[in-house]
Design a protein around this motif. Structure first.
Motif, PDB file in Angstrom:
ATOM      1  N   MET A 134      -5.950  -1.548  11.019  1.00 35.71           N
ATOM      2  CA  MET A 134      -5.482  -1.808   9.656  1.00 35.71           C
ATOM      3  C   MET A 134      -4.864  -3.201   9.546  1.00 35.71           C
ATOM      4  SD  MET A 134      -6.400   0.221   7.426  1.00 35.71           S
ATOM      5  CE  MET A 134      -5.511  -0.467   6.022  1.00 35.71           C
ATOM      6  N   ASP A 135      -4.103  -3.610  10.563  1.00 31.18           N
ATOM      7  CA  ASP A 135      -3.541  -4.974  10.570  1.00 31.18           C
ATOM      8  C   ASP A 135      -4.660  -6.001  10.450  1.00 31.18           C
ATOM      9  OD1 ASP A 135      -1.047  -4.005  10.896  1.00 31.18           O
ATOM     10  OD2 ASP A 135      -0.864  -4.494  13.030  1.00 31.18           O
ATOM     11  N   TYR A 137      -7.634  -5.594   9.316  1.00 36.09           N
ATOM     12  CA  TYR A 137      -8.280  -5.513   8.013  1.00 36.09           C
ATOM     13  C   TYR A 137      -7.444  -6.264   6.971  1.00 36.09           C
ATOM     14  CZ  TYR A 137     -10.145  -3.772   3.668  1.00 36.09           C
ATOM     15  OH  TYR A 137     -10.677  -3.711   2.422  1.00 36.09           O
ATOM     16  N   GLN A 138      -6.145  -6.024   7.026  1.00 38.35           N
ATOM     17  CA  GLN A 138      -5.275  -6.677   6.034  1.00 38.35           C
ATOM     18  C   GLN A 138      -5.264  -8.190   6.185  1.00 38.35           C
ATOM     19  OE1 GLN A 138      -2.015  -4.105   6.711  1.00 38.35           O
ATOM     20  NE2 GLN A 138      -2.750  -2.653   5.167  1.00 38.35           N
ATOM     21  N   GLN A 139      -5.569  -8.648   7.379  1.00 37.05           N
ATOM     22  CA  GLN A 139      -5.637 -10.100   7.590  1.00 37.05           C
ATOM     23  C   GLN A 139      -7.077 -10.608   7.458  1.00 37.05           C
ATOM     24  OE1 GLN A 139      -3.119 -11.682  10.683  1.00 37.05           O
ATOM     25  NE2 GLN A 139      -2.123  -9.703  10.936  1.00 37.05           N
ATOM     26  N   ASN A 140      -7.919  -9.807   6.849  1.00 39.95           N
ATOM     27  CA  ASN A 140      -9.312 -10.197   6.595  1.00 39.95           C
ATOM     28  C   ASN A 140     -10.111 -10.532   7.847  1.00 39.95           C
ATOM     29  OD1 ASN A 140      -9.368  -9.935   3.802  1.00 39.95           O
ATOM     30  ND2 ASN A 140      -8.212 -11.862   3.616  1.00 39.95           N
ATOM     31  N   ARG A 143     -14.373  -6.375   8.355  1.00 40.88           N
ATOM     32  CA  ARG A 143     -14.846  -5.693   7.146  1.00 40.88           C
ATOM     33  C   ARG A 143     -15.570  -4.427   7.558  1.00 40.88           C
ATOM     34  NH1 ARG A 143     -16.763  -9.454   2.512  1.00 40.88           N
ATOM     35  NH2 ARG A 143     -17.718  -7.455   2.083  1.00 40.88           N
ATOM     36  N   ASP A 166      -3.074   5.902   8.263  1.00 40.48           N
ATOM     37  CA  ASP A 166      -3.989   4.801   8.586  1.00 40.48           C
ATOM     38  C   ASP A 166      -5.438   5.291   8.565  1.00 40.48           C
ATOM     39  OD1 ASP A 166      -2.197   2.706   8.859  1.00 40.48           O
ATOM     40  OD2 ASP A 166      -1.733   3.209  10.934  1.00 40.48           O
ATOM     41  N   LYS A 169      -6.631   5.674   5.085  1.00 38.09           N
ATOM     42  CA  LYS A 169      -6.879   4.362   4.475  1.00 38.09           C
ATOM     43  C   LYS A 169      -8.201   3.794   4.954  1.00 38.09           C
ATOM     44  CE  LYS A 169      -2.164   2.769   4.294  1.00 38.09           C
ATOM     45  NZ  LYS A 169      -1.277   1.951   5.100  1.00 38.09           N
TER      46      LYS A 169
END
Ligand code: AMP
Length: 429
Positions: A134-135, A137-140, A143, A166, A169
């Motif tokens: 998730m970290d 993903y949140q930092q792009n 994908r 998580d 999500k």
């Protein structure tokens, strides 16, 4: 029965031959054709059954059959712990030796940047712990739009460890059309609820019965006072000439203390638990595997998923608070058809926990007292309610109901239906 008769390609069969596998394990016999067929799978299987190859081999074949040019990942494998994630990644690398698949692993506790760089280069199979994923993903850095296959490995432990948010999500971010594989050692109501929302008409695969330990594991209880446990363990290691024993404690602190005491006693030992750095954990495990450390002391979470070949001896220095953890712990021994011994040092204050475990495994464990270590307080032989027969020494309570609940629900007749409709029946224990 051979790997090729299950429908695996020559390249994948060759990888199993390189590993010295002669025949597919029972879970592989069931899971490989199911995954190859493209269907969702719900499997009740513990570590040690060969489950990793059971899902990895066929998913590699599905990728190879249908090459793509994107950056991936095409397969996402979620695992509860860093150790398990690392191990699964190693397995993917071994099995993909002869196919052009790129795999990577990401987990917390180490720098995120190298993981970002690796993802940027593109990856087919990504093994991850949920939090770090998730970290990223949140930092792009990753994908999910190309994910074709999702694997939840040791799903029960992921929920125990609080990863459900998580996971939910991540699920919401995946393409709707995909294949889902769920592996879990136990099937609580919560797992069934997750499975119900996730799996579409799954093939159900089951090898060892839920909450019953494999038959090739001998289990015993040594009643002993708490303050005598370390001395007894030292004696057992020495006198039995154990060269590789995995010992469980309840707490990280307890693991450290025991390790120090054993070392002082001249027995090489190392601790593995969540407060240790990833480097220290990897080193401890490597030293243990290499035979440089005789005793590996672990907490439940750290030990989860550890794959140590043919571990002959597991000791519960303390019983786990959660009875299911007992089943996981003793699953560390007697792997892949080898026989093993799981021994529990149990003090009188743990009587309740022992009763809970015996209820769960539907078996009474034989008690054996060791000369010179007879406890001042006896263990109850039976759970409460009966007159206390435990006064007699050296009793072997091996009787009990040997019943084997060979079903997901752990109750006769509770099986597939309840798994599919998420019924909470039999969820307790
Ligand atoms: P797993 O349950 O996936 O953690 O696998 C447990 C162990 O069994 C690993 O060390 C594998 O290398 C080994 N293994 C997996 N499949 C087979 C097989 N068909 N024959 C022998 N060993 C196997």
């Amino acid at each position: 029965m051979s790997f090729s008769s299950l429908g695996l390609s020559e390249q994948l069969v060759r990888a199993t031959t390189d590993q010295g596998y002669e025949t597919p394990s029972p879970i592989q016999q069931q899971a490989i054709p199911a995954v190859l067929s493209g269907r969702d799978v719900m499997a009740a299987a513990q570590t040690g059954t060969g489950k990793t190859a059971g899902f990895t081999l066929p998913l590699l074949q599905r990728l190879a059959e249908n090459p793509r040019n994107g950056k991936g990942p095409r397969v996402l494998i979620l695992a509860p712990t860093r150790e398990l994630a690392a191990q699964v990644h190693d397995s993917v690398n071994l099995y993909s030796k002869y196919v052009p698949t790129k795999a990577a692993v990401v987990f917390g506790g180490v720098k995120i940047n190298p993981q970002m760089m690796k993802l940027r280069k593109g990856v087919d199979v990504l093994v991850a712990t949920p939090g770090r994923l998730m970290d990223l993903y949140q930092q792009n850095a990753v994908r999910f739009n190309e994910v074709e296959i999702l694997v939840l490995d040791e799903a029960d432990r992921m929920l125990d460890m609080g990863f459900i948010r998580d996971i939910r999500k991540i699920l919401a971010l995946l393409p709707a059309k995909r294949q889902n594989l769920l592996f879990s050692a136990t099937f609580s109501g919560e797992i069934r609820k997750l499975a119900e929302g996730l799996l579409d008409n799954p093939v159900q695969v089951e090898v060892a019965a839920r909450n019953t330990a494999a038959d090739n594991i001998k289990q015993s209880v040594y009643p002993v006072d708490q303050n005598q446990k370390t001395a007894l363990l030292s004696k057992l290691v020495r006198e039995n000439g154990w060269e590789q024993v995995l010992v469980f404690t309840r707490t990280k602190h307890g693991a450290n203390r025991l390790t120090q005491k054993l070392e002082r006693d001249g027995i090489t030992a190392a601790a593995i638990h969540g407060n240790k750095s990833q480097g220290a954990r990897t080193r401890a495990l490597a030293d243990f595997k290499a035979g440089e450390v005789r005793v590996l002391v672990a907490t439940d979470i750290a030990a989860r998923g550890l794959d140590i070949k043919q571990l002959p001896q597991v000791v519960n220095f303390e019983l786990p608070n959660v009875p299911e953890d007992y089943v996981h712990r003793i699953g560390r021994t007697g792997r892949a058809g080898e026989s093993g011994h799981a021994l529990s040092l149990v003090s009188a204050d743990e009587g309740k926990m022992l009763a809970g475990i015996e209820r769960l495994i539907k078996k009474q464990l034989p008690r054996t007292e060791v000369e010179g270590f007879e406890p001042t307080n006896n263990l109850p032989l039976k759970p409460k309610g009966k007159p206390d027969p435990s006064r007699a020494r050296n009793r072997n309570g091996s009787g009990g109901n040997n019943g084997k609940g060979r079903s997901f629900a752990g109750k006769p007749g509770g099986r597939s239906q309840s798994a599919r409709n998420g019924s909470r029946q039999g969820a307790g224990a």
